[in-house]
Design a protein around this motif. Sequence first.
Motif, short mmCIF file in Angstrom:
data_model
loop_
_atom_site.label_atom_id
_atom_site.label_comp_id
_atom_site.label_asym_id
_atom_site.label_seq_id
_atom_site.Cartn_x
_atom_site.Cartn_y
_atom_site.Cartn_z
N PHE A 1 0.83 -1.20 0.00
CA PHE A 1 0.00 0.00 0.00
C PHE A 1 0.86 1.25 0.00
CE2 PHE A 1 -2.37 3.47 1.83
CZ PHE A 1 -3.62 3.37 1.25
N VAL A 2 1.90 1.30 0.84
CA VAL A 2 2.75 2.48 0.96
C VAL A 2 3.43 2.80 -0.37
CG1 VAL A 2 4.85 3.40 2.03
CG2 VAL A 2 3.08 2.31 3.44
N ASP A 3 3.96 1.78 -1.03
CA ASP A 3 4.63 2.01 -2.31
C ASP A 3 3.66 2.56 -3.35
OD1 ASP A 3 6.99 1.16 -1.24
OD2 ASP A 3 7.02 -0.79 -2.26
N PHE A 4 2.46 2.00 -3.40
CA PHE A 4 1.46 2.48 -4.35
C PHE A 4 1.04 3.90 -4.02
CE2 PHE A 4 -2.92 3.07 -5.77
CZ PHE A 4 -2.85 2.67 -7.10
N TRP A 5 0.78 4.17 -2.77
CA TRP A 5 0.35 5.50 -2.34
C TRP A 5 1.40 6.55 -2.69
CZ3 TRP A 5 -4.12 7.36 0.01
CH2 TRP A 5 -4.05 8.66 0.52
N ASN A 6 2.63 6.30 -2.32
CA ASN A 6 3.69 7.28 -2.56
C ASN A 6 3.96 7.47 -4.05
OD1 ASN A 6 3.98 7.73 0.18
ND2 ASN A 6 5.72 6.34 0.40
N ARG A 7 3.72 6.44 -4.84
CA ARG A 7 3.92 6.56 -6.30
C ARG A 7 2.84 7.42 -6.94
NH1 ARG A 7 3.67 7.46 -10.79
NH2 ARG A 7 4.39 6.31 -12.65
N TRP A 8 1.60 7.35 -6.46
CA TRP A 8 0.48 7.98 -7.15
C TRP A 8 -0.18 9.12 -6.37
CZ3 TRP A 8 0.02 7.46 -12.05
CH2 TRP A 8 0.51 6.30 -12.67
N ARG A 9 0.30 9.44 -5.20
CA ARG A 9 -0.32 10.52 -4.43
C ARG A 9 -0.17 11.85 -5.16
NH1 ARG A 9 2.98 13.92 -1.48
NH2 ARG A 9 5.20 13.50 -1.79
N THR A 10 -1.13 12.72 -4.95
CA THR A 10 -1.07 14.09 -5.47
C THR A 10 -0.36 14.97 -4.45
OG1 THR A 10 -3.30 14.40 -4.58
CG2 THR A 10 -3.11 13.87 -6.91
N PRO A 11 0.09 16.16 -4.84
CA PRO A 11 0.86 17.01 -3.91
C PRO A 11 0.13 17.34 -2.61
CG PRO A 11 1.09 17.80 -6.16
CD PRO A 11 0.06 16.73 -6.20
N ASP A 12 -1.19 17.33 -2.62
CA ASP A 12 -1.94 17.66 -1.40
C ASP A 12 -2.05 16.49 -0.43
OD1 ASP A 12 -3.59 16.59 -3.55
OD2 ASP A 12 -5.26 16.78 -2.15
N LEU A 13 -1.59 15.30 -0.83
CA LEU A 13 -1.65 14.12 0.03
C LEU A 13 -0.30 13.87 0.69
CD1 LEU A 13 -3.73 11.70 -2.25
CD2 LEU A 13 -4.52 12.93 -0.21
N PRO A 14 -0.30 13.42 1.94
CA PRO A 14 0.98 13.22 2.66
C PRO A 14 1.75 12.02 2.14
CG PRO A 14 -0.85 12.45 3.99
CD PRO A 14 -1.46 13.11 2.78
#
Length: 432
Positions: free
Chosen positions: A227-240
Amino acid sequence: MPRVTDLSSRIPRLSVTLPVGIGWARVRRTAARVGLVAAAVPVVTGLALMAAERLRRHRHPLDAPFPTAPPAHNTVGATTTTVYTFGDDLYAAMLDAIDHAEQHIFFETYIWKGDDVGRRFREALERAAARGVEVYVAYDAFANLVVRRSFFDLSARIHVLRFPWVRPGALVSPVRASGRDHRKLLVVDDEIGFVGGYNIGSHYARHWRDTHLRLVGPAVWELRNAFVDFWNRWRTPDLPMLKDVGSTAWLPQLRAARNSPSDLVFPIRNVYLDAIDRATSHVQITQAYFIPDREILAALLAAARRGVDVRVLVPERSNHVVADWLARGHYATLLRGGVRIFLYTDAMIHAKTATIDGRWSTVGTANIDRLSLTGNYELNIEIVDADVATTLERIFAMDLTNARELTSEEWEARPTLNKVGERLVSPLGPLL
């Protein structure tokens, strides 16, 4: 010396003068028309099949009762595994985990219906955020186009990643940029994790036979890391940014295989190929959409040739009729090669599981088709453990009580119109 007369000068020469370019223009137009027809035929066939299936489903819905098993627990190292075969049981366990969360929740799903079950999950996540739990949600935009966008307007306390259904580079690199987020996972406090075939919705709770896996213990890191790898790869600038932590626990007999099309990484396919190549006794595969590529097809046939009992369980009718017809294009080859095919009747089976030789198993989100194996973001857990394999073999035997075996004689005797339809729709295979 006799004189040789050149007779070619006496043969009349005929010549036809055509407007420059008219011949090639005609060829190009003809080729274009042929190409359009060739492209249109499988598409039109697919649309006709979908229309016919819609009428059929109205008269004969896939809602018959089917056998299920209670949650089954096993221990692999310091991790407890639980296999779920009924949606109500699974959703109760997932909601209980969310309600007892104290630190953080990572929730990712492909389909999240805005119905009663979907609202229960939404409310549970909102309650967790209200009591101070850090909640992170990821869902696929394309899969939820039919769900009202307002349903996903969660409170500001919840971090939401809407995986875009149109992304830059789709025309230049379609594999990298067109894959969907097909994963379904939940991680709570890095202590409890869930992964498998179940989407979130009321229909899946009781009307689909699916399989999900719960992990409790150090192996939950496998799901957290995914989950962390996917989140950090695709998060937008407003997401931590999420913290990437290592793991002191190594459990080689329980590992996550993660497909990541943006990086052209597709290990799940290799996991299947390696396991099938090792088989010496039996292979049991359950798939919602079974459209094997050349290598997987060859591996299954090779296993059958060396005496392995290879069994594949698929729905007789699934919720995707085109996928069904594409799968049927492989049945003759499989049956002639000694692979046994079982058709799950009167209900949808959506599980993505396999077990081999009573030792190796996998439970996850990936189907054996092009979309899952070389297209989508997917996550399968690979487990080498005899007890887990025994559990999945019992479930496979249970599912066979609601299935019938397809014989070569029956398949060869199918109507000619069906055979023609399979040929006509086959060019759509690379899309699915």
